[in-house]
Structures are given as structure tokens and as C-alpha cells.
Motif scaffolding. Structure first.
Motif, short mmCIF file in Angstrom:
data_model
loop_
_atom_site.label_atom_id
_atom_site.label_comp_id
_atom_site.label_asym_id
_atom_site.label_seq_id
_atom_site.Cartn_x
_atom_site.Cartn_y
_atom_site.Cartn_z
N PRO A 1 0.80 -1.23 0.00
CA PRO A 1 0.00 0.00 0.00
C PRO A 1 0.83 1.28 0.00
CG PRO A 1 -0.18 -1.13 2.11
CD PRO A 1 0.57 -2.05 1.19
N GLU A 2 2.06 1.22 0.46
CA GLU A 2 2.93 2.40 0.51
C GLU A 2 3.46 2.79 -0.87
OE1 GLU A 2 3.33 0.07 4.38
OE2 GLU A 2 3.37 -0.41 2.24
N VAL A 3 3.41 1.86 -1.81
CA VAL A 3 4.05 2.04 -3.12
C VAL A 3 3.13 2.79 -4.08
CG1 VAL A 3 4.97 0.82 -5.14
CG2 VAL A 3 5.53 0.04 -2.82
N LEU A 4 3.68 3.84 -4.72
CA LEU A 4 2.94 4.61 -5.72
C LEU A 4 3.28 4.15 -7.14
CD1 LEU A 4 3.40 8.23 -4.29
CD2 LEU A 4 1.49 6.65 -3.93
N SER A 5 4.56 3.87 -7.40
CA SER A 5 5.01 3.48 -8.74
C SER A 5 6.19 2.54 -8.63
CB SER A 5 5.46 4.70 -9.56
OG SER A 5 4.46 5.63 -9.71
N VAL A 6 6.31 1.67 -9.63
CA VAL A 6 7.44 0.74 -9.70
C VAL A 6 8.02 0.84 -11.11
CG1 VAL A 6 8.19 -1.66 -9.55
CG2 VAL A 6 6.36 -0.82 -8.05
N PHE A 7 9.32 1.04 -11.19
CA PHE A 7 10.01 1.11 -12.47
C PHE A 7 11.08 0.03 -12.51
CE2 PHE A 7 8.63 5.33 -11.25
CZ PHE A 7 7.99 5.80 -12.39
N VAL A 8 11.11 -0.76 -13.57
CA VAL A 8 12.20 -1.69 -13.81
C VAL A 8 13.18 -0.92 -14.69
CG1 VAL A 8 12.87 -3.93 -14.77
CG2 VAL A 8 10.61 -3.65 -13.72
N VAL A 9 14.43 -0.79 -14.24
CA VAL A 9 15.38 0.10 -14.91
C VAL A 9 16.68 -0.62 -15.26
CG1 VAL A 9 14.45 2.17 -13.80
CG2 VAL A 9 16.30 0.94 -12.69
N ALA A 10 17.44 -0.01 -16.13
CA ALA A 10 18.77 -0.49 -16.48
C ALA A 10 19.80 0.35 -15.75
CB ALA A 10 18.98 -0.38 -18.00
N GLY A 11 21.00 -0.18 -15.63
CA GLY A 11 22.07 0.56 -14.97
C GLY A 11 22.46 -0.12 -13.67
N GLY A 12 22.92 0.65 -12.72
CA GLY A 12 23.38 0.10 -11.45
C GLY A 12 22.28 -0.48 -10.59
N ASP A 13 21.07 0.03 -10.74
CA ASP A 13 19.92 -0.46 -9.99
C ASP A 13 19.02 -1.26 -10.92
OD1 ASP A 13 20.67 0.91 -7.57
OD2 ASP A 13 19.95 2.76 -8.49
N ASP A 14 18.21 -2.12 -10.34
CA ASP A 14 17.28 -2.93 -11.11
C ASP A 14 15.85 -2.38 -11.03
OD1 ASP A 14 19.31 -4.85 -11.80
OD2 ASP A 14 19.19 -5.48 -9.70
N PHE A 15 15.53 -1.73 -9.91
CA PHE A 15 14.20 -1.15 -9.69
C PHE A 15 14.34 0.23 -9.10
CE2 PHE A 15 13.13 -5.61 -9.76
CZ PHE A 15 11.86 -5.65 -10.32
N LEU A 16 13.38 1.06 -9.42
CA LEU A 16 13.19 2.34 -8.76
C LEU A 16 11.74 2.32 -8.26
CD1 LEU A 16 14.61 5.01 -8.18
CD2 LEU A 16 13.73 5.86 -10.35
N VAL A 17 11.57 2.46 -6.95
CA VAL A 17 10.25 2.33 -6.34
C VAL A 17 9.90 3.66 -5.67
CG1 VAL A 17 8.85 1.04 -4.68
CG2 VAL A 17 10.68 -0.12 -5.94
N HIS A 18 8.77 4.23 -6.04
CA HIS A 18 8.30 5.49 -5.47
C HIS A 18 7.30 5.16 -4.37
CE1 HIS A 18 6.10 9.58 -6.33
NE2 HIS A 18 6.69 9.57 -5.16
N VAL A 19 7.59 5.59 -3.14
CA VAL A 19 6.72 5.33 -2.00
C VAL A 19 6.28 6.63 -1.35
CG1 VAL A 19 7.75 3.06 -1.52
CG2 VAL A 19 8.62 5.08 -0.34
N ALA A 20 5.16 6.57 -0.65
CA ALA A 20 4.68 7.70 0.15
C ALA A 20 4.19 7.13 1.47
CB ALA A 20 3.56 8.44 -0.58
N VAL A 21 4.75 7.65 2.57
CA VAL A 21 4.48 7.13 3.91
C VAL A 21 4.23 8.30 4.88
CG1 VAL A 21 5.80 5.00 3.56
CG2 VAL A 21 6.97 7.04 4.38
#
Length: 162
Positions: free
Chosen positions: A90-110
């Protein structure tokens, strides 16, 4: 898309609640033409929905963060499984699967920084596929309310000097 289609989506992005009659009047076209064009844009998948913009602080989500996540092993099954898991939180607003050093970028609001820490400890640090994560607190967030089409690849988006 022609100029009329672009104008329609531009005006609908500014105010999706306006009536077809008002939109047609603004664009200087017949209401039947406007309705037909909007239907065609929906059928072609250009217009995918209409949404209400909600204040996050009004929902006790005063702190936003971007979570940079690395997972292993990198396989379709692990990526899809993690994406499903994190998207359901429920805290998650968006999930991005990305290339580069990270595999995911997750936008949360708490609610608070303490609740962000608890979220990371309770819902991330126990996941076996996560090999690393870091968080970036968002101080301010601005986004374009109106998204315009761009020229096709290789073509200038605006005419250059002649």
C-alpha cells in the motif's frame, strides 16, 4: 495524430471533467466531431483513462521517497516476482524496472521518516532477492500536467531555421 487530436488530448489533460460540448466550443468544432475524435482516441489507446489527482498529505502520506533496489539473480521470474510483490504494497505509488546500477526504482509515500525506516526494515530487508537498496527522500515533486506528442525519431520536433 493530427493537430486536432493533439489539441483534444492537451485540453483533456488540463481538464478531463469538461463536457464534450465545452471541449468542442473551445476547439471550434462541432460536438459530434469532438465526440467522434475522443472515441477514436480511446479506441486507439491514446486516451487510457481519466483520473482524480489526490493530495498525498491529505491521506497521511507526508514523506515520499525513491527507493533504488538491486536484486539477484537477474532472471525474468525473479524480476516479475519482485515487481508483483512490491506493486501490491500500500505504501508504493510506482514501480520502475530500470537499467544501470539499480534494477528497480520504487516510489513510495508514507506518514513519516520513521515509517519509511520501518517499511524498509520490515518489507525490504527480509527479501532474499534484494542484495542492496538505498533511499532518496523527495523534498519536492513537480510533473508536467500536459504531455504533448513528440516528433518521430530522427525528425526535428520543431521546424528549424530555413
Amino acid at each position: 495524430m493530427d493537430e486536432l487530436d493533439s489539441a483534444i488530448i492537451q485540453h483533456l489533460q488540463r481538464d478531463a471533467r469538461q463536457s464534450n460540448r465545452d471541449l468542442a466550443r473551445t476547439l471550434g468544432i462541432a460536438p459530434s466531431t469532438c465526440l467522434e475524435r475522443v472515441r477514436a482516441l480511446r479506441e486507439r489507446g491514446v486516451i487510457t483513462g481519466y483520473h482524480a489527482e489526490i493530495s498525498l498529505p491529505a491521506l497521511n502520506r507526508n514523506v515520499q521517497a525513491l527507493l533504488h533496489v538491486q536484486i539477484r539473480p537477474l532472471s525474468r521470474q525473479v524480476i516479475e516476482g519482485f515487481k508483483q510483490y512490491v506493486s501490491a504494497l500500500p505504501e508504493v505509488l510506482s514501480v520502475f524496472v530500470v537499467a544501470g546500477g539499480d534494477d528497480f526504482l520504487v516510489h513510495v509515500a508514507v506518514p513519516s521518516v520513521d515509517s519509511l525506516h520501518a517499511f524498509l526494515m520490515d518489507k525490504f530487508s527480509k527479501r532474499r532477492e534484494i542484495i542492496g537498496f538505498r533511499s532518496s527522500i523527495i523534498y519536492q515533486h513537480a510533473r508536467n500536467q500536459v504531455i504533448a506528442p513528440l516528433a518521430a525519431s530522427g525528425e526535428p520536433s520543431t521546424p528549424g531555421p530555413r
